[in-house]
Design an enzyme around this catalytic site. Structure first.
Site, PDB file in Angstrom:
ATOM      1  N   SER A 226      26.710  -8.931   4.309  1.00  0.00           N
ATOM      2  CA  SER A 226      27.983  -9.551   3.935  1.00  0.00           C
ATOM      3  C   SER A 226      27.898 -10.088   2.522  1.00  0.00           C
ATOM      4  O   SER A 226      26.818 -10.477   2.057  1.00  0.00           O
ATOM      5  CB  SER A 226      28.281 -10.716   4.888  1.00  0.00           C
ATOM      6  OG  SER A 226      29.339 -11.513   4.387  1.00  0.00           O
TER       7      SER A 226
ATOM      8  N   TYR B 251      25.987 -18.798   8.532  1.00  0.00           N
ATOM      9  CA  TYR B 251      26.252 -17.348   8.473  1.00  0.00           C
ATOM     10  C   TYR B 251      25.655 -16.774   7.198  1.00  0.00           C
ATOM     11  O   TYR B 251      24.978 -15.741   7.217  1.00  0.00           O
ATOM     12  CB  TYR B 251      27.757 -17.107   8.544  1.00  0.00           C
ATOM     13  CG  TYR B 251      28.156 -15.660   8.446  1.00  0.00           C
ATOM     14  CD1 TYR B 251      28.129 -14.837   9.564  1.00  0.00           C
ATOM     15  CD2 TYR B 251      28.572 -15.115   7.239  1.00  0.00           C
ATOM     16  CE1 TYR B 251      28.501 -13.504   9.479  1.00  0.00           C
ATOM     17  CE2 TYR B 251      28.944 -13.789   7.140  1.00  0.00           C
ATOM     18  CZ  TYR B 251      28.909 -12.981   8.270  1.00  0.00           C
ATOM     19  OH  TYR B 251      29.266 -11.662   8.177  1.00  0.00           O
TER      20      TYR B 251
END
Length: 195
Positions: free
Chosen positions: A137, A150
């Site tokens: 990501s 995250y």
């Protein structure tokens, strides 16, 4: 070519399964949801795509080991492509994360993928042309609000990608990471959106 794509019943994983199968790969995927997996398998069969699947909760070490046994048997001990796709995001202020949140995100986004690489290594090496792709990501590269844990999981994934790329090149295994940003999928909340 043979491929294992985790979390292939929806979102980015679904698209990866279809693309690989359309290119002629024999694909195995996994999902925690048997009903959803069965629906996808019927869909792919109706499209003439060669895809098999099994239920697997990637958080479970025993499930991961069973998944790799299934893949090894189905692909006769060889695997060309491993796509580590499944993951979650929990959106919270840094002071709001609990130990459970941290464990869940790191386990779901990082730990299982690393372990799956370990389990897949002999199969990838045996193929003579192995490839690992982590779905990372942009959050692992830049700071985004309310996604610190995250981001940490994806940052760890990015570093492991570099290490495995160097350490396993001798075994003819390439290792790469793709780092998409917000991606519109059928998932409905940030807790399950791929970042």
């Amino acid at each position: 070519m043979t491929a294992l794509v985790t979390g292939g019943s929806r979102g980015i994983g679904h698209a990866i399964v279809e693309e690989l199968a359309r290119f002629g790969a024999v694909v195995h995927t996994c999902s925690r949801n048997q009903t959803e997996l069965n629906e996808r398998l019927q869909e792919w069969e109706s499209k003439g795509l060669t895809v098999t699947g099994s239920v697997c909760d990637l958080i479970s070490r025993a499930d991961r080991e069973k998944l790799m046994e299934t893949v090894s048997s189905a692909f006769h001990g060889k695997l060309n492509i491993l796509v580590n796709n499944a993951g979650i995001a929990i959106e919270l202020e840094p002071t709001q994360y609990t130990a459970g949140d941290f464990s869940t995100v790191m386990g779901t986004n990082f730990e299982w993928g690393y372990h799956l690489c370990q389990l897949a290594h002999p199969l990838l090496k045996a193929s003579g042309n192995g490839s690992i792709v982590f779905i990372s990501s942009v959050a692992g590269v830049i700071a985004l609000p309310c996604l610190s844990v995250y981001a940490a999981s994806k940052g760890a994934m990015n570093q492991v990608t570099k290490n495995l790329a160097c350490e396993w090149a001798k075994d003819s295994i390439r290792t790469n990471a793709a780092a998409p940003s917000f991606t519109r999928t059928s998932m409905t909340n940030l807790a399950t959106v791929k970042l």
